[in-house]
Design a protein around this motif. Sequence first.
Motif, PDB file in Angstrom:
ATOM      1  N   ARG A  72     -31.454  51.917   5.601  1.00 33.35           N
ATOM      2  CA  ARG A  72     -31.340  50.544   5.110  1.00 33.35           C
ATOM      3  C   ARG A  72     -32.434  49.632   5.660  1.00 33.35           C
ATOM      4  NH1 ARG A  72     -24.914  48.834   5.087  1.00 33.35           N
ATOM      5  NH2 ARG A  72     -24.387  49.821   3.096  1.00 33.35           N
ATOM      6  N   TRP A  73     -33.167  50.090   6.653  1.00 34.03           N
ATOM      7  CA  TRP A  73     -34.257  49.274   7.175  1.00 34.03           C
ATOM      8  C   TRP A  73     -35.261  48.990   6.057  1.00 34.03           C
ATOM      9  CZ3 TRP A  73     -35.897  51.821  12.485  1.00 34.03           C
ATOM     10  CH2 TRP A  73     -34.879  51.615  13.414  1.00 34.03           C
ATOM     11  N   VAL A  74     -35.756  47.764   6.018  1.00 32.55           N
ATOM     12  CA  VAL A  74     -36.675  47.362   4.953  1.00 32.55           C
ATOM     13  C   VAL A  74     -37.988  48.127   5.007  1.00 32.55           C
ATOM     14  CG1 VAL A  74     -37.790  45.486   6.235  1.00 32.55           C
ATOM     15  CG2 VAL A  74     -37.567  45.333   3.734  1.00 32.55           C
ATOM     16  N   VAL A  75     -38.306  48.705   6.164  1.00 33.65           N
ATOM     17  CA  VAL A  75     -39.562  49.448   6.273  1.00 33.65           C
ATOM     18  C   VAL A  75     -39.584  50.626   5.309  1.00 33.65           C
ATOM     19  CG1 VAL A  75     -38.801  50.989   8.141  1.00 33.65           C
ATOM     20  CG2 VAL A  75     -41.226  50.366   7.945  1.00 33.65           C
ATOM     21  N   PHE A  76     -38.422  51.188   4.984  1.00 31.43           N
ATOM     22  CA  PHE A  76     -38.374  52.285   4.019  1.00 31.43           C
ATOM     23  C   PHE A  76     -38.460  51.762   2.588  1.00 31.43           C
ATOM     24  CE2 PHE A  76     -36.114  54.021   7.766  1.00 31.43           C
ATOM     25  CZ  PHE A  76     -36.975  55.077   8.033  1.00 31.43           C
ATOM     26  N   TYR A 112     -34.006  60.644  18.888  1.00 32.49           N
ATOM     27  CA  TYR A 112     -33.771  62.061  18.654  1.00 32.49           C
ATOM     28  C   TYR A 112     -33.472  62.409  17.198  1.00 32.49           C
ATOM     29  CZ  TYR A 112     -33.095  61.727  23.700  1.00 32.49           C
ATOM     30  OH  TYR A 112     -33.259  61.461  25.024  1.00 32.49           O
ATOM     31  N   SER A 113     -33.298  61.426  16.345  1.00 33.24           N
ATOM     32  CA  SER A 113     -32.921  61.737  14.965  1.00 33.24           C
ATOM     33  C   SER A 113     -33.481  60.676  14.029  1.00 33.24           C
ATOM     34  CB  SER A 113     -31.397  61.799  14.845  1.00 33.24           C
ATOM     35  OG  SER A 113     -30.802  60.608  15.335  1.00 33.24           O
ATOM     36  N   GLY A 114     -33.170  60.798  12.742  1.00 32.98           N
ATOM     37  CA  GLY A 114     -33.719  59.897  11.733  1.00 32.98           C
ATOM     38  C   GLY A 114     -33.202  58.480  11.864  1.00 32.98           C
ATOM     39  N   GLY A 124     -39.591  59.594   6.614  1.00 28.03           N
ATOM     40  CA  GLY A 124     -38.764  58.960   7.636  1.00 28.03           C
ATOM     41  C   GLY A 124     -39.177  59.241   9.057  1.00 28.03           C
ATOM     42  N   ASN A 125     -40.273  59.968   9.263  1.00 32.83           N
ATOM     43  CA  ASN A 125     -40.744  60.247  10.617  1.00 32.83           C
ATOM     44  C   ASN A 125     -41.312  58.980  11.253  1.00 32.83           C
ATOM     45  OD1 ASN A 125     -40.328  63.183  10.539  1.00 32.83           O
ATOM     46  ND2 ASN A 125     -41.936  63.140   8.989  1.00 32.83           N
ATOM     47  N   ILE A 126     -40.891  58.687  12.467  1.00 38.75           N
ATOM     48  CA  ILE A 126     -41.396  57.519  13.198  1.00 38.75           C
ATOM     49  C   ILE A 126     -42.586  57.960  14.034  1.00 38.75           C
ATOM     50  CG2 ILE A 126     -40.876  55.793  14.958  1.00 38.75           C
ATOM     51  CD1 ILE A 126     -37.982  55.854  14.071  1.00 38.75           C
ATOM     52  N   SER A 127     -43.771  57.452  13.691  1.00 41.40           N
ATOM     53  CA  SER A 127     -44.986  57.847  14.412  1.00 41.40           C
ATOM     54  C   SER A 127     -45.441  56.798  15.413  1.00 41.40           C
ATOM     55  CB  SER A 127     -46.115  58.142  13.416  1.00 41.40           C
ATOM     56  OG  SER A 127     -46.292  57.079  12.505  1.00 41.40           O
ATOM     57  N   LYS A 128     -44.950  55.574  15.291  1.00 44.33           N
ATOM     58  CA  LYS A 128     -45.244  54.531  16.277  1.00 44.33           C
ATOM     59  C   LYS A 128     -44.005  53.669  16.425  1.00 44.33           C
ATOM     60  CE  LYS A 128     -50.259  54.063  15.642  1.00 44.33           C
ATOM     61  NZ  LYS A 128     -51.366  53.133  15.298  1.00 44.33           N
ATOM     62  N   ARG A 129     -43.725  53.280  17.662  1.00 44.72           N
ATOM     63  CA  ARG A 129     -42.572  52.409  17.893  1.00 44.72           C
ATOM     64  C   ARG A 129     -42.784  51.610  19.173  1.00 44.72           C
ATOM     65  NH1 ARG A 129     -39.772  55.133  21.974  1.00 44.72           N
ATOM     66  NH2 ARG A 129     -40.108  57.393  22.021  1.00 44.72           N
ATOM     67  N   PHE A 130     -42.365  50.364  19.132  1.00 44.44           N
ATOM     68  CA  PHE A 130     -42.366  49.512  20.319  1.00 44.44           C
ATOM     69  C   PHE A 130     -41.382  48.389  20.076  1.00 44.44           C
ATOM     70  CE2 PHE A 130     -43.666  45.543  22.322  1.00 44.44           C
ATOM     71  CZ  PHE A 130     -43.499  45.907  23.641  1.00 44.44           C
ATOM     72  N   PHE A 157     -48.368  55.084   4.901  1.00 43.04           N
ATOM     73  CA  PHE A 157     -47.371  54.733   5.908  1.00 43.04           C
ATOM     74  C   PHE A 157     -46.750  53.394   5.546  1.00 43.04           C
ATOM     75  CE2 PHE A 157     -50.374  57.388   8.353  1.00 43.04           C
ATOM     76  CZ  PHE A 157     -49.498  58.279   8.955  1.00 43.04           C
ATOM     77  N   ALA A 158     -45.635  53.101   6.180  1.00 45.55           N
ATOM     78  CA  ALA A 158     -45.045  51.767   6.073  1.00 45.55           C
ATOM     79  C   ALA A 158     -44.899  51.206   7.478  1.00 45.55           C
ATOM     80  CB  ALA A 158     -43.694  51.810   5.381  1.00 45.55           C
ATOM     81  N   LEU A 159     -45.257  49.943   7.632  1.00 47.23           N
ATOM     82  CA  LEU A 159     -45.162  49.251   8.921  1.00 47.23           C
ATOM     83  C   LEU A 159     -44.072  48.196   8.851  1.00 47.23           C
ATOM     84  CD1 LEU A 159     -48.867  48.620   9.933  1.00 47.23           C
ATOM     85  CD2 LEU A 159     -47.205  49.865  11.272  1.00 47.23           C
TER      86      LEU A 159
END
Length: 478
Positions: free
Chosen positions: A358-362, A352-354, A336-342, A405-407
Amino acid sequence: MSQIAALGGRVRALRQRGRITQAQLALQLGISPSYLNLIEQNRRPLPAMLLIKLSDILQIDLKTFSTDADIRRTGELIEVFADPLFDEDDVTTQEVRDLVATSPVLSRAIVRLFDAYRSAARSRDSLAARLSDGQDLASEETLRLPTEEVSDLIQHHANFFPVLEEGSARVSRDGRLDTGDMAEQLTRYLESHCGVRVKLDQADAMGGATRRYDPARRELTLSEVLRRGSRNFQLAYQIGLLTQSDAIDGIAADPLLTSDESRALCRVALANYFAAAVLMPYDAFLAAAQAERYDLELLGHRFRVKFEQTCHRLTTLRKPGHEGVPFHMVRVDIAGNISKRFSASGLRFARYSGACPRWVVFAAFLTPGEIRTQLSEMPDGTRHFWVARTVRKARGGYHAPRTEFALGLGCEVRHAARMIYAEGMNLHTREAIVPVGVTCRACERMDCEQRAFPALQHRLKINEHVRGLSFYVPVDRC
Protein backbone atom coordinates in the motif's frame (compact mmCIF):
# COMPACT_ATOMS: atom_id res chain seq x y z
CA MET A 1 2.86 4.78 30.27
CA SER A 2 5.01 7.71 29.14
CA GLN A 3 8.27 7.14 27.33
CA ILE A 4 10.13 8.81 30.22
CA ALA A 5 8.58 6.50 32.77
CA ALA A 6 9.29 3.44 30.67
CA LEU A 7 13.02 4.01 31.11
CA GLY A 8 12.90 2.31 34.50
CA GLY A 9 13.43 -1.15 33.09
CA ARG A 10 16.43 0.12 31.15
CA VAL A 11 17.96 1.57 34.34
CA ARG A 12 17.51 -1.73 36.18
CA ALA A 13 19.06 -3.73 33.34
CA LEU A 14 22.09 -1.44 33.10
CA ARG A 15 22.59 -1.45 36.87
CA GLN A 16 22.47 -5.22 37.04
CA ARG A 17 24.80 -5.51 34.09
CA GLY A 18 27.30 -3.33 36.00
CA ARG A 19 26.82 -5.50 39.10
CA ILE A 20 25.80 -2.53 41.22
CA THR A 21 23.21 -2.80 43.99
CA GLN A 22 20.30 -0.40 44.28
CA ALA A 23 21.78 1.02 47.49
CA GLN A 24 25.17 1.66 45.84
CA LEU A 25 23.70 3.36 42.78
CA ALA A 26 21.25 5.40 44.86
CA LEU A 27 24.14 6.68 47.00
CA GLN A 28 26.09 7.79 43.90
CA LEU A 29 23.01 9.45 42.42
CA GLY A 30 22.22 11.25 45.69
CA ILE A 31 18.74 9.75 46.06
CA SER A 32 17.20 7.19 48.38
CA PRO A 33 17.18 3.48 47.48
CA SER A 34 13.37 3.51 47.74
CA TYR A 35 13.12 6.31 45.15
CA LEU A 36 15.49 4.46 42.80
CA ASN A 37 13.34 1.35 43.26
CA LEU A 38 10.26 3.34 42.22
CA ILE A 39 12.13 4.57 39.11
CA GLU A 40 13.11 1.03 38.18
CA GLN A 41 9.51 -0.12 38.67
CA ASN A 42 8.34 2.66 36.30
CA ARG A 43 6.40 4.32 39.12
CA ARG A 44 8.48 7.50 39.03
CA PRO A 45 9.95 9.36 36.03
CA LEU A 46 13.67 9.63 35.39
CA PRO A 47 14.56 13.36 35.54
CA ALA A 48 17.04 14.74 33.02
CA MET A 49 19.69 15.58 35.65
CA LEU A 50 19.56 12.04 37.07
CA LEU A 51 19.79 10.67 33.53
CA ILE A 52 23.00 12.63 32.93
CA LYS A 53 24.50 11.52 36.26
CA LEU A 54 23.50 7.94 35.53
CA SER A 55 25.29 7.99 32.17
CA ASP A 56 28.45 9.25 33.91
CA ILE A 57 28.30 6.67 36.70
CA LEU A 58 27.62 3.70 34.43
CA GLN A 59 29.88 5.09 31.67
CA ILE A 60 27.27 4.74 28.97
CA ASP A 61 26.20 6.88 26.03
CA LEU A 62 22.97 8.83 26.52
CA LYS A 63 21.83 7.30 23.22
CA THR A 64 21.36 4.12 25.24
CA PHE A 65 18.15 5.71 26.53
CA SER A 66 16.97 6.86 23.09
CA THR A 67 13.29 6.01 22.57
CA ASP A 68 13.85 6.18 18.80
CA ALA A 69 16.35 3.34 19.13
CA ASP A 70 13.83 1.39 21.21
CA ILE A 71 11.16 1.86 18.56
CA ARG A 72 13.51 0.64 15.82
CA ARG A 73 14.60 -2.36 17.90
CA THR A 74 10.99 -3.21 18.75
CA GLY A 75 10.09 -3.15 15.07
CA GLU A 76 13.04 -5.37 14.19
CA LEU A 77 12.10 -7.90 16.86
CA ILE A 78 8.44 -7.95 15.81
CA GLU A 79 9.63 -8.77 12.31
CA VAL A 80 11.98 -11.44 13.68
CA PHE A 81 9.17 -13.15 15.60
CA ALA A 82 6.92 -12.87 12.53
CA ASP A 83 9.12 -15.50 10.85
CA PRO A 84 7.34 -18.86 10.41
CA LEU A 85 10.06 -20.32 12.64
CA PHE A 86 8.15 -18.88 15.64
CA ASP A 87 4.60 -19.73 14.55
CA GLU A 88 3.97 -21.94 17.57
CA ASP A 89 5.23 -19.44 20.16
CA ASP A 90 2.49 -16.75 20.01
CA VAL A 91 4.84 -13.91 20.93
CA THR A 92 2.84 -10.73 21.56
CA THR A 93 3.78 -7.17 20.66
CA GLN A 94 3.68 -6.16 24.34
CA GLU A 95 6.11 -8.94 25.23
CA VAL A 96 8.50 -7.63 22.60
CA ARG A 97 8.22 -4.06 23.94
CA ASP A 98 8.90 -5.31 27.47
CA LEU A 99 11.95 -7.22 26.27
CA VAL A 100 13.40 -4.14 24.57
CA ALA A 101 12.75 -1.96 27.62
CA THR A 102 14.22 -4.31 30.20
CA SER A 103 16.89 -6.20 28.25
CA PRO A 104 18.43 -3.98 25.55
CA VAL A 105 21.56 -6.12 25.22
CA LEU A 106 19.54 -9.33 24.90
CA SER A 107 17.26 -7.64 22.35
CA ARG A 108 20.22 -6.64 20.22
CA ALA A 109 21.69 -10.14 20.55
CA ILE A 110 18.45 -11.75 19.33
CA VAL A 111 18.44 -9.56 16.22
CA ARG A 112 22.09 -10.41 15.54
CA LEU A 113 21.40 -14.10 16.07
CA PHE A 114 18.48 -13.97 13.65
CA ASP A 115 20.67 -12.12 11.13
CA ALA A 116 23.18 -14.96 11.40
CA TYR A 117 20.43 -17.55 11.03
CA ARG A 118 19.07 -15.88 7.90
CA SER A 119 22.54 -15.54 6.44
CA ALA A 120 23.29 -19.18 7.17
CA ALA A 121 20.04 -20.16 5.48
CA ARG A 122 20.99 -18.11 2.42
CA SER A 123 24.45 -19.72 2.39
CA ARG A 124 22.89 -23.16 2.67
CA ASP A 125 20.56 -22.52 -0.26
CA SER A 126 23.39 -21.05 -2.31
CA LEU A 127 25.65 -23.98 -1.45
CA ALA A 128 22.96 -26.47 -2.46
CA ALA A 129 22.44 -24.70 -5.78
CA ARG A 130 26.19 -24.62 -6.49
CA LEU A 131 26.55 -28.28 -5.61
CA SER A 132 23.72 -29.23 -7.94
CA ASP A 133 25.34 -27.18 -10.71
CA GLY A 134 28.81 -28.62 -10.06
CA GLN A 135 30.30 -25.18 -9.30
CA ASP A 136 33.47 -24.37 -7.38
CA LEU A 137 32.89 -24.18 -3.61
CA ALA A 138 36.19 -22.53 -2.68
CA SER A 139 34.71 -19.16 -1.81
CA GLU A 140 33.02 -18.64 1.54
CA GLU A 141 30.05 -16.29 1.90
CA THR A 142 29.89 -13.69 4.65
CA LEU A 143 27.36 -14.00 7.47
CA ARG A 144 25.64 -10.71 6.64
CA LEU A 145 25.15 -8.93 3.36
CA PRO A 146 27.47 -5.91 2.97
CA THR A 147 24.49 -3.78 1.89
CA GLU A 148 22.74 -4.50 5.20
CA GLU A 149 25.81 -3.65 7.25
CA VAL A 150 26.41 -0.37 5.42
CA SER A 151 22.74 0.60 5.74
CA ASP A 152 22.95 -0.05 9.49
CA LEU A 153 26.09 2.07 9.79
CA ILE A 154 24.48 4.98 7.93
CA GLN A 155 21.40 4.70 10.15
CA HIS A 156 23.64 4.59 13.24
CA HIS A 157 25.21 7.91 12.18
CA ALA A 158 21.77 9.37 11.29
CA ASN A 159 23.15 9.80 7.75
CA PHE A 160 25.18 12.81 8.85
CA PHE A 161 28.98 12.83 8.71
CA PRO A 162 30.40 16.16 9.94
CA VAL A 163 33.97 15.34 8.89
CA LEU A 164 32.87 14.91 5.26
CA GLU A 165 30.78 18.09 5.40
CA GLU A 166 33.88 19.96 6.58
CA GLY A 167 36.01 18.34 3.90
CA SER A 168 33.57 19.28 1.14
CA ALA A 169 33.50 22.87 2.38
CA ARG A 170 37.31 23.05 2.20
CA VAL A 171 37.34 21.69 -1.35
CA SER A 172 34.64 24.15 -2.41
CA ARG A 173 36.57 27.01 -0.87
CA ASP A 174 39.97 26.00 -2.28
CA GLY A 175 38.56 25.24 -5.71
CA ARG A 176 36.24 28.27 -5.78
CA LEU A 177 33.36 26.07 -6.81
CA ASP A 178 30.58 28.52 -6.03
CA THR A 179 30.37 30.13 -9.47
CA GLY A 180 30.85 29.26 -13.12
CA ASP A 181 30.98 25.91 -14.85
CA MET A 182 31.08 23.19 -12.18
CA ALA A 183 32.54 20.50 -14.44
CA GLU A 184 35.35 22.79 -15.52
CA GLN A 185 36.11 23.81 -11.94
CA LEU A 186 36.10 20.22 -10.64
CA THR A 187 38.34 19.13 -13.50
CA ARG A 188 40.74 21.95 -12.75
CA TYR A 189 40.75 21.01 -9.05
CA LEU A 190 41.64 17.41 -9.88
CA GLU A 191 44.50 18.56 -12.07
CA SER A 192 45.91 21.25 -9.77
CA HIS A 193 45.36 19.70 -6.33
CA CYS A 194 45.39 15.96 -7.06
CA GLY A 195 47.60 15.71 -10.15
CA VAL A 196 44.89 13.83 -12.01
CA ARG A 197 44.15 14.28 -15.70
CA VAL A 198 40.52 13.97 -16.82
CA LYS A 199 39.39 12.81 -20.23
CA LEU A 200 36.18 11.67 -21.96
CA ASP A 201 35.86 8.48 -23.96
CA GLN A 202 33.27 6.75 -26.11
CA ALA A 203 30.85 4.28 -24.55
CA ASP A 204 32.26 1.28 -26.46
CA ALA A 205 35.79 1.97 -25.26
CA MET A 206 34.64 2.15 -21.62
CA GLY A 207 33.60 -1.51 -21.57
CA GLY A 208 30.34 -0.83 -19.77
CA ALA A 209 31.87 1.51 -17.17
CA THR A 210 30.88 5.17 -16.78
CA ARG A 211 33.92 6.13 -14.72
CA ARG A 212 37.34 4.54 -14.62
CA TYR A 213 40.34 5.74 -12.59
CA ASP A 214 43.90 4.56 -13.24
CA PRO A 215 45.99 5.27 -10.09
CA ALA A 216 49.29 4.47 -11.84
CA ARG A 217 48.70 6.94 -14.67
CA ARG A 218 46.77 9.41 -12.45
CA GLU A 219 44.09 9.47 -15.10
CA LEU A 220 40.30 9.65 -14.72
CA THR A 221 38.22 8.64 -17.73
CA LEU A 222 34.51 9.45 -17.93
CA SER A 223 32.05 7.99 -20.40
CA GLU A 224 30.33 10.13 -23.00
CA VAL A 225 26.96 8.80 -21.81
CA LEU A 226 27.18 10.82 -18.58
CA ARG A 227 25.06 13.94 -18.66
CA ARG A 228 26.23 17.20 -17.15
CA GLY A 229 24.95 16.56 -13.61
CA SER A 230 26.21 12.97 -13.54
CA ARG A 231 29.59 14.07 -14.88
CA ASN A 232 29.88 16.61 -12.08
CA PHE A 233 28.97 13.97 -9.52
CA GLN A 234 31.61 11.52 -10.75
CA LEU A 235 34.28 14.22 -10.70
CA ALA A 236 33.36 15.16 -7.13
CA TYR A 237 33.27 11.48 -6.14
CA GLN A 238 36.86 11.00 -7.34
CA ILE A 239 37.96 14.10 -5.45
CA GLY A 240 36.39 12.58 -2.35
CA LEU A 241 38.30 9.32 -2.68
CA LEU A 242 41.59 11.15 -3.19
CA THR A 243 41.29 13.94 -0.62
CA GLN A 244 39.15 12.41 2.13
CA SER A 245 40.69 8.94 2.36
CA ASP A 246 41.67 9.29 6.04
CA ALA A 247 38.20 10.42 7.07
CA ILE A 248 36.51 7.75 4.96
CA ASP A 249 38.79 4.99 6.25
CA GLY A 250 38.16 6.12 9.83
CA ILE A 251 34.39 5.80 9.44
CA ALA A 252 34.71 2.51 7.51
CA ALA A 253 36.73 1.02 10.39
CA ASP A 254 33.52 0.83 12.45
CA PRO A 255 33.01 -2.63 14.02
CA LEU A 256 29.53 -2.70 12.46
CA LEU A 257 31.30 -3.59 9.21
CA THR A 258 32.55 -7.15 9.47
CA SER A 259 34.03 -7.86 6.04
CA ASP A 260 36.31 -6.30 3.45
CA GLU A 261 33.35 -6.16 1.07
CA SER A 262 31.33 -4.14 3.59
CA ARG A 263 34.19 -1.71 4.16
CA ALA A 264 34.72 -1.28 0.41
CA LEU A 265 31.01 -0.62 -0.11
CA CYS A 266 31.07 1.84 2.78
CA ARG A 267 33.91 3.75 1.11
CA VAL A 268 31.81 4.06 -2.03
CA ALA A 269 28.79 5.27 -0.03
CA LEU A 270 30.86 7.84 1.84
CA ALA A 271 32.51 9.12 -1.34
CA ASN A 272 29.01 9.52 -2.78
CA TYR A 273 28.04 11.44 0.36
CA PHE A 274 31.02 13.73 -0.12
CA ALA A 275 30.18 14.30 -3.79
CA ALA A 276 26.63 15.30 -2.88
CA ALA A 277 27.95 17.68 -0.23
CA VAL A 278 30.22 19.35 -2.82
CA LEU A 279 27.45 19.79 -5.38
CA MET A 280 24.83 20.74 -2.78
CA PRO A 281 26.67 22.68 -0.04
CA TYR A 282 24.91 22.26 3.30
CA ASP A 283 23.94 25.85 4.14
CA ALA A 284 23.04 26.87 0.59
CA PHE A 285 21.06 23.72 -0.06
CA LEU A 286 19.15 23.87 3.23
CA ALA A 287 18.29 27.53 2.66
CA ALA A 288 17.06 26.78 -0.86
CA ALA A 289 15.07 23.75 0.31
CA GLN A 290 13.31 25.79 2.99
CA ALA A 291 12.68 28.74 0.67
CA GLU A 292 11.25 26.54 -2.08
CA ARG A 293 9.34 24.33 0.39
CA TYR A 294 11.25 21.21 -0.59
CA ASP A 295 10.30 21.32 -4.24
CA LEU A 296 12.41 18.34 -5.33
CA GLU A 297 12.44 18.99 -9.06
CA LEU A 298 13.20 22.69 -8.69
CA LEU A 299 16.07 21.95 -6.30
CA GLY A 300 17.43 19.43 -8.80
CA HIS A 301 17.44 22.04 -11.55
CA ARG A 302 19.05 24.68 -9.36
CA PHE A 303 21.91 22.48 -8.16
CA ARG A 304 22.14 20.50 -11.42
CA VAL A 305 21.62 17.11 -9.80
CA LYS A 306 19.30 14.17 -10.34
CA PHE A 307 16.02 13.58 -8.53
CA GLU A 308 17.50 10.72 -6.51
CA GLN A 309 20.55 12.78 -5.51
CA THR A 310 18.26 15.58 -4.34
CA CYS A 311 16.24 13.18 -2.17
CA HIS A 312 19.43 11.66 -0.78
CA ARG A 313 20.87 15.03 0.18
CA LEU A 314 17.69 16.06 1.96
CA THR A 315 18.04 13.06 4.30
CA THR A 316 21.54 14.25 5.33
CA LEU A 317 20.47 17.68 6.61
CA ARG A 318 20.85 16.70 10.27
CA LYS A 319 23.41 19.22 11.57
CA PRO A 320 22.50 19.86 15.24
CA GLY A 321 20.68 23.17 15.54
CA HIS A 322 20.52 23.56 11.79
CA GLU A 323 18.37 20.67 10.63
CA GLY A 324 15.97 20.28 7.75
CA VAL A 325 12.83 18.16 7.78
CA PRO A 326 13.65 14.71 9.23
CA PHE A 327 12.93 12.57 6.18
CA HIS A 328 12.84 8.88 5.54
CA MET A 329 13.74 7.56 2.10
CA VAL A 330 13.38 4.25 0.34
CA ARG A 331 14.23 2.98 -3.14
CA VAL A 332 12.51 -0.09 -4.54
CA ASP A 333 12.36 -1.96 -7.82
CA ILE A 334 9.20 -3.23 -9.46
CA ALA A 335 9.60 -6.59 -7.70
CA GLY A 336 9.49 -4.88 -4.30
CA ASN A 337 13.17 -5.27 -3.43
CA ILE A 338 14.41 -2.46 -1.17
CA SER A 339 17.85 -1.37 -2.39
CA LYS A 340 18.18 1.82 -0.33
CA ARG A 341 16.63 2.78 2.98
CA PHE A 342 17.11 5.41 5.66
CA SER A 343 14.80 6.83 8.30
CA ALA A 344 15.11 9.98 10.38
CA SER A 345 11.34 10.09 10.92
CA GLY A 346 11.02 6.94 13.02
CA LEU A 347 9.42 4.93 10.22
CA ARG A 348 10.81 1.42 10.12
CA PHE A 349 11.46 -0.42 6.88
CA ALA A 350 11.23 -4.17 6.42
CA ARG A 351 14.53 -5.86 7.17
CA TYR A 352 13.77 -9.50 6.48
CA SER A 353 10.75 -9.58 4.18
CA GLY A 354 8.73 -7.63 1.62
CA ALA A 355 7.30 -4.19 2.32
CA CYS A 356 3.66 -3.14 2.47
CA PRO A 357 2.17 -2.93 -1.06
CA ARG A 358 0.00 0.00 0.00
CA TRP A 359 2.99 2.32 0.20
CA VAL A 360 2.74 4.98 -2.50
CA VAL A 361 6.28 4.18 -3.64
CA PHE A 362 4.89 1.08 -5.35
CA ALA A 363 2.00 2.97 -6.94
CA ALA A 364 4.58 5.29 -8.52
CA PHE A 365 5.31 2.58 -11.09
CA LEU A 366 1.77 3.11 -12.45
CA THR A 367 2.58 6.70 -13.46
CA PRO A 368 6.27 6.77 -14.46
CA GLY A 369 7.97 10.13 -14.04
CA GLU A 370 5.06 11.74 -12.17
CA ILE A 371 5.16 12.72 -8.51
CA ARG A 372 2.54 11.03 -6.34
CA THR A 373 1.65 11.88 -2.74
CA GLN A 374 0.16 9.91 0.11
CA LEU A 375 -1.00 10.46 3.67
CA SER A 376 -0.46 7.13 5.44
CA GLU A 377 -1.12 5.77 8.90
CA MET A 378 0.79 2.96 10.61
CA PRO A 379 -0.97 0.44 12.87
CA ASP A 380 0.26 2.35 15.95
CA GLY A 381 -1.48 5.52 14.70
CA THR A 382 1.65 7.31 13.48
CA ARG A 383 0.97 9.28 10.30
CA HIS A 384 3.41 10.11 7.52
CA PHE A 385 3.30 12.24 4.42
CA TRP A 386 4.94 10.67 1.34
CA VAL A 387 6.20 11.87 -2.01
CA ALA A 388 7.13 9.22 -4.60
CA ARG A 389 8.34 9.13 -8.20
CA THR A 390 10.06 6.70 -10.53
CA VAL A 391 13.61 7.24 -11.74
CA ARG A 392 15.20 5.61 -14.75
CA LYS A 393 18.83 4.69 -15.10
CA ALA A 394 20.14 4.29 -18.65
CA ARG A 395 23.74 3.75 -19.77
CA GLY A 396 24.27 4.22 -23.45
CA GLY A 397 22.28 4.14 -26.65
CA TYR A 398 19.26 2.35 -28.02
CA HIS A 399 20.35 -1.17 -27.06
CA ALA A 400 21.55 -0.29 -23.56
CA PRO A 401 19.40 -1.68 -20.71
CA ARG A 402 17.17 0.73 -18.82
CA THR A 403 16.52 0.15 -15.13
CA GLU A 404 13.43 1.53 -13.41
CA PHE A 405 13.27 2.30 -9.69
CA ALA A 406 10.79 4.14 -7.52
CA LEU A 407 11.89 6.55 -4.79
CA GLY A 408 9.81 7.41 -1.77
CA LEU A 409 10.59 10.41 0.46
CA GLY A 410 8.49 11.07 3.53
CA CYS A 411 8.20 12.62 6.97
CA GLU A 412 5.92 12.69 9.98
CA VAL A 413 2.67 14.45 9.12
CA ARG A 414 3.47 17.32 11.52
CA HIS A 415 6.21 18.41 9.08
CA ALA A 416 4.12 17.99 5.93
CA ALA A 417 2.96 21.62 5.76
CA ARG A 418 6.59 22.63 5.14
CA MET A 419 6.48 20.80 1.81
CA ILE A 420 4.96 22.27 -1.34
CA TYR A 421 3.36 18.92 -2.18
CA ALA A 422 0.97 19.21 0.78
CA GLU A 423 -0.63 22.38 -0.60
CA GLY A 424 -4.40 22.09 -0.73
CA MET A 425 -4.43 18.79 1.20
CA ASN A 426 -6.43 18.32 4.36
CA LEU A 427 -3.86 16.56 6.49
CA HIS A 428 -6.31 15.93 9.33
CA THR A 429 -9.22 14.21 7.61
CA ARG A 430 -9.51 10.44 7.91
CA GLU A 431 -10.86 10.17 4.36
CA ALA A 432 -7.41 11.00 2.95
CA ILE A 433 -5.55 8.45 5.08
CA VAL A 434 -4.25 5.21 3.60
CA PRO A 435 -3.77 2.50 6.26
CA VAL A 436 -0.35 0.87 5.78
CA GLY A 437 2.02 -1.41 7.67
CA VAL A 438 5.63 -2.54 7.54
CA THR A 439 5.21 -6.18 6.49
CA CYS A 440 2.18 -8.42 6.21
CA ARG A 441 3.31 -10.81 8.94
CA ALA A 442 3.97 -8.05 11.47
CA CYS A 443 0.91 -5.93 10.55
CA GLU A 444 -2.12 -6.11 12.84
CA ARG A 445 -4.63 -4.88 10.23
CA MET A 446 -7.18 -7.57 9.43
CA ASP A 447 -9.27 -5.58 6.95
CA CYS A 448 -6.64 -5.38 4.20
CA GLU A 449 -7.56 -6.80 0.81
CA GLN A 450 -3.86 -6.97 -0.09
CA ARG A 451 -2.78 -9.16 2.82
CA ALA A 452 -0.40 -11.77 1.42
CA PHE A 453 0.44 -13.68 4.63
CA PRO A 454 -1.38 -14.47 7.88
CA ALA A 455 -0.85 -11.97 10.68
CA LEU A 456 1.50 -12.86 13.52
CA GLN A 457 -1.03 -11.64 16.09
CA HIS A 458 -3.90 -13.87 14.89
CA ARG A 459 -3.99 -17.61 14.41
CA LEU A 460 -4.94 -18.67 10.91
CA LYS A 461 -8.49 -20.02 10.84
CA ILE A 462 -9.73 -21.66 7.67
CA ASN A 463 -13.40 -22.17 6.89
CA GLU A 464 -13.88 -23.63 3.44
CA HIS A 465 -17.49 -22.44 3.40
CA VAL A 466 -16.80 -18.74 4.08
CA ARG A 467 -14.80 -16.21 2.11
CA GLY A 468 -13.81 -12.86 3.62
CA LEU A 469 -11.94 -9.79 2.41
CA SER A 470 -8.83 -11.90 2.18
CA PHE A 471 -7.98 -15.58 2.52
CA TYR A 472 -6.08 -14.67 5.69
CA VAL A 473 -8.86 -12.70 7.43
CA PRO A 474 -10.24 -14.76 10.34
CA VAL A 475 -13.67 -16.15 9.51
CA ASP A 476 -15.24 -14.78 12.67
CA ARG A 477 -14.43 -11.30 11.40
CA CYS A 478 -15.96 -11.81 7.96
